[in-house]
Scaffold this motif. Structure first.
Motif, short mmCIF file in Angstrom:
data_model
loop_
_atom_site.label_atom_id
_atom_site.label_comp_id
_atom_site.label_asym_id
_atom_site.label_seq_id
_atom_site.Cartn_x
_atom_site.Cartn_y
_atom_site.Cartn_z
N UNK A 112 0.61 -1.29 -0.25
CA UNK A 112 -0.03 0.24 0.31
C UNK A 112 0.93 1.24 0.02
N UNK A 113 2.47 0.79 0.45
CA UNK A 113 2.84 2.63 1.16
C UNK A 113 3.51 2.95 -0.60
N UNK A 114 3.82 1.74 -1.30
CA UNK A 114 4.56 1.81 -2.45
C UNK A 114 3.60 2.19 -3.92
N UNK A 115 1.95 1.84 -3.51
CA UNK A 115 0.57 1.82 -4.43
C UNK A 115 0.68 3.45 -4.30
N UNK A 116 0.77 4.13 -2.76
CA UNK A 116 0.30 5.24 -2.34
C UNK A 116 1.17 6.45 -2.71
N UNK A 117 2.46 6.01 -3.22
CA UNK A 117 3.16 7.26 -3.55
C UNK A 117 3.20 7.23 -4.74
N UNK A 118 2.94 5.91 -5.87
CA UNK A 118 3.06 6.12 -6.60
C UNK A 118 1.25 7.45 -7.73
N UNK A 119 0.63 7.09 -6.45
CA UNK A 119 -0.40 8.05 -6.44
C UNK A 119 -0.35 9.66 -6.67
N UNK A 120 0.30 9.90 -5.43
CA UNK A 120 0.81 10.90 -5.03
C UNK A 120 2.46 11.75 -6.41
N UNK A 121 2.88 10.74 -6.83
CA UNK A 121 3.47 11.40 -7.55
C UNK A 121 2.93 11.84 -9.21
N UNK A 122 1.80 11.49 -9.38
CA UNK A 122 0.60 11.39 -10.36
C UNK A 122 0.39 12.76 -10.30
N UNK A 123 -0.52 12.40 -9.22
CA UNK A 123 -0.87 13.30 -9.11
C UNK A 123 -0.16 14.89 -8.87
N UNK A 124 1.04 15.03 -8.59
CA UNK A 124 1.65 15.68 -8.34
C UNK A 124 1.51 16.48 -9.87
N UNK A 125 1.94 15.83 -10.54
CA UNK A 125 3.14 16.32 -11.92
C UNK A 125 2.07 16.82 -12.62
N UNK A 126 0.34 16.12 -12.04
CA UNK A 126 -0.89 16.61 -13.27
C UNK A 126 -1.34 18.11 -12.25
N UNK A 127 -0.86 18.12 -11.26
CA UNK A 127 -0.99 19.60 -11.27
C UNK A 127 0.26 20.58 -11.06
N UNK A 128 0.82 20.14 -11.60
CA UNK A 128 2.47 21.23 -11.56
C UNK A 128 2.42 21.39 -10.27
N UNK A 129 2.66 20.65 -9.10
CA UNK A 129 3.14 21.35 -7.59
C UNK A 129 4.78 21.87 -7.79
#
Length: 489
Positions: free
Chosen positions: A470-487
């Motif tokens: 779950x930790x690896x999966x959550x981190x992957x989702x967090x990276x995708x969200x950060x890139x999409x938002x351009x944070x």
């Protein structure tokens, strides 16, 4: 005999590079500064550093030489590289910057281990070993190019020429680390760009234009068509365009993506890089074509750009433009030495030999590693029969086949595990080496079967073994969200 003006120009250039190395020696205070510039690089430095370190001496020597011998059909290499550059900046750069920032990874090997949370350490160790092997070959290609340049210009022995080039490059890399490498690459990238645009324009007028080029190609039986005159032209096109696949696995280019200050700077850096690459590759192809009528019987095809400069320009201007060739060579070797040093320091010394090493100790180890790798590459380069393009193609293919698919799956496949990544890397490397050793590289560039084998291995294992942490999966989702938002990071 060498013109004194050209020698003076080179000495001034060397002093300038040494000055940059000394300046950043004082600015480098910790291991992250030494290996990644403190992750604070701007758009222009990141873009030109990435592309200058990418193209190396083969842009101004290897590619024009290939076009000189093979004609327009060799342009497929440039086309493949341009497409690979665009895709790498567009898709790989943003996610890699965010992911390596999140995991605090400073090398590709440590990123693979942190991304997949490999409990065995095998993924990091195998990545580090492959990196050192192919970077030693890659670095030797640059020293071969430096040797040919100094031998042609200064009429000195090839071995002495190689040693002189190695000393200059090693000194400023040894002193200033990543910051010195990137800032010298910025100036070197500008100089390379000026040379590859100015020289062919003036040379074109000197040879009498397109008619002269066409007549020379006909007389030498060199086709002006893009389609290779072989039994399987599509296979030949795929083989040459496949150079573009290598981009996804080049540690020295990927390190630039890791170092940029923010993903918000990537669009600007990408635009700069693409324009630079498009014009530079086009210029190199034109240099090769113009050389056909200009030098009908040159002994070494990889020296056509050197000869073109010495014939057209006076010694002062010629010295500056010849320094551009040295820039192309240096901008790649310094990056390769630094990444190799990073691998030995971060992935072996810090994580295996001495886990509690201080920042100062790690910087000292990093500098010692630069010297060790340089010595090995130097011995390989002392063989004058090596060609720049030949050495580059093997190392480039090795990184592309071993690391390219793993990078893509790490960034875009949520379910990939460390087991499939490791298996794919090993299979891809083995297929590439065997393909090359049995002589099949003349039929198809070895990166193609190696890359495909890697992708298939990971894909098949992913069917049976899926990531469930779950930790690896959550981190992957967090990276995708950060890139999409351009944070901002």
């Amino acid at each position: 005999m060498i013109q004194i003006q050209t020698l003076v120009t080179f000495i001034i250039y060397f002093i300038f590079l040494m000055g940059i190395g000394i300046y950043f020696y004082k600015k480098t205070t910790n291991i992250e500064d030494y290996l990644l510039g403190g992750r604070g690089m701007g758009s222009w430095v990141t873009a030109l550093s990435a592309q200058a370190s990418d193209m190396s001496g083969w842009l101004l020597m290897g590619l024009p030489g290939a076009v000189y011998l093979g004609g327009v059909k060799e342009s497929w290499i440039a086309i493949g590289l341009f497409i690979g550059t665009v895709l790498n900046w567009k898709f790989v750069a943003p996610r890699l910057r965010v992911y390596t920032g999140n995991t605090n990874s400073m090398t590709l090997a440590s990123f693979f281990e942190d991304r997949f949370q490999d409990p065995t350490g095998l993924l990091r160790v195998i990545t580090a070993i492959i990196t050192l092997i192919f970077f030693t070959i890659y670095s030797s290609s640059g020293l071969v190019a430096a040797g040919k340049l100094f031998e042609a210009m200064f009429s000195i022995n090839y071995s002495v020429a190689v040693i002189v080039g190695a000393i200059v490059i090693v000194l400023y890399t040894f002193l200033g680390g990543f910051l010195a490498v990137c800032w010298t690459d910025l100036f070197q990238g500008i100089l390379m760009f000026l040379a590859i645009t100015i020289v062919p324009i003036l040379a074109y007028n000197n040879v009498g234009g397109i008619d002269s080029i066409r007549e020379a190609m006909i007389s030498k039986n060199i086709s002006m068509g893009l389609i290779p005159e072989v039994n399987l032209p599509l296979l030949a096109i795929i083989s040459t365009m496949a150079w573009g696949l290598g981009y996804f696995g080049q540690p020295h280019i990927l390190a630039r993506f890791m170092s940029i200050k923010s993903i918000k700077k990537l669009p600007e850096a990408m635009t700069i890089a693409i324009v630079w690459v498009l014009i530079s590759l086009g210029g190199a192809v034109v240099v090769g074509l113009i050389s056909i009528p200009m030098f009908p019987n040159i002994a070494d095809s990889e020296r056509v750009f050197i000869e073109m400069i010495t014939q057209i320009f006076n010694p002062w201007i010629g010295g500056i433009l010849l320094a551009a060739i040295l820039s192309a060579i240096m901008s790649t070797i310094d990056s390769q030495l630094l990444v190799s040093s990073s691998t030995l320091t971060e992935d072996f010394y810090d994580k295996v030999i001495k886990k509690d090493a201080s920042e100062e100790e790690l910087m000292h180890v990093g500098r010692i590693c630069v010297l060790l790798i340089s010595v090995v590459a130097l011995f390989l380069a002392l063989n004058p029969n090596n060609t720049v393009l030949g050495l580059v193609s093997y190392a480039w293919g090795g990184f592309g086949a071993a690391f390219g698919p793993v990078v893509l799956f790490a960034l875009f496949s949520k379910k990939t595990t460390w087991k499939s990544a490791l298996a794919g890397m090993i299979v891809g490397t083995i297929v590439l080496v065997i393909w090359k050793q049995v002589g099949l590289g003349s039929i198809m560039y070895e990166i193609v079967p190696g890359f495909i084998a890697n992708v298939l291995t990971i894909s098949i294992i992913n069917i049976f073994i899926v990531e469930e942490n779950d930790q690896i999966l959550d981190e992957f989702d967090q990276v995708v969200e950060t890139v999409q938002n351009g944070d901002l990071l």
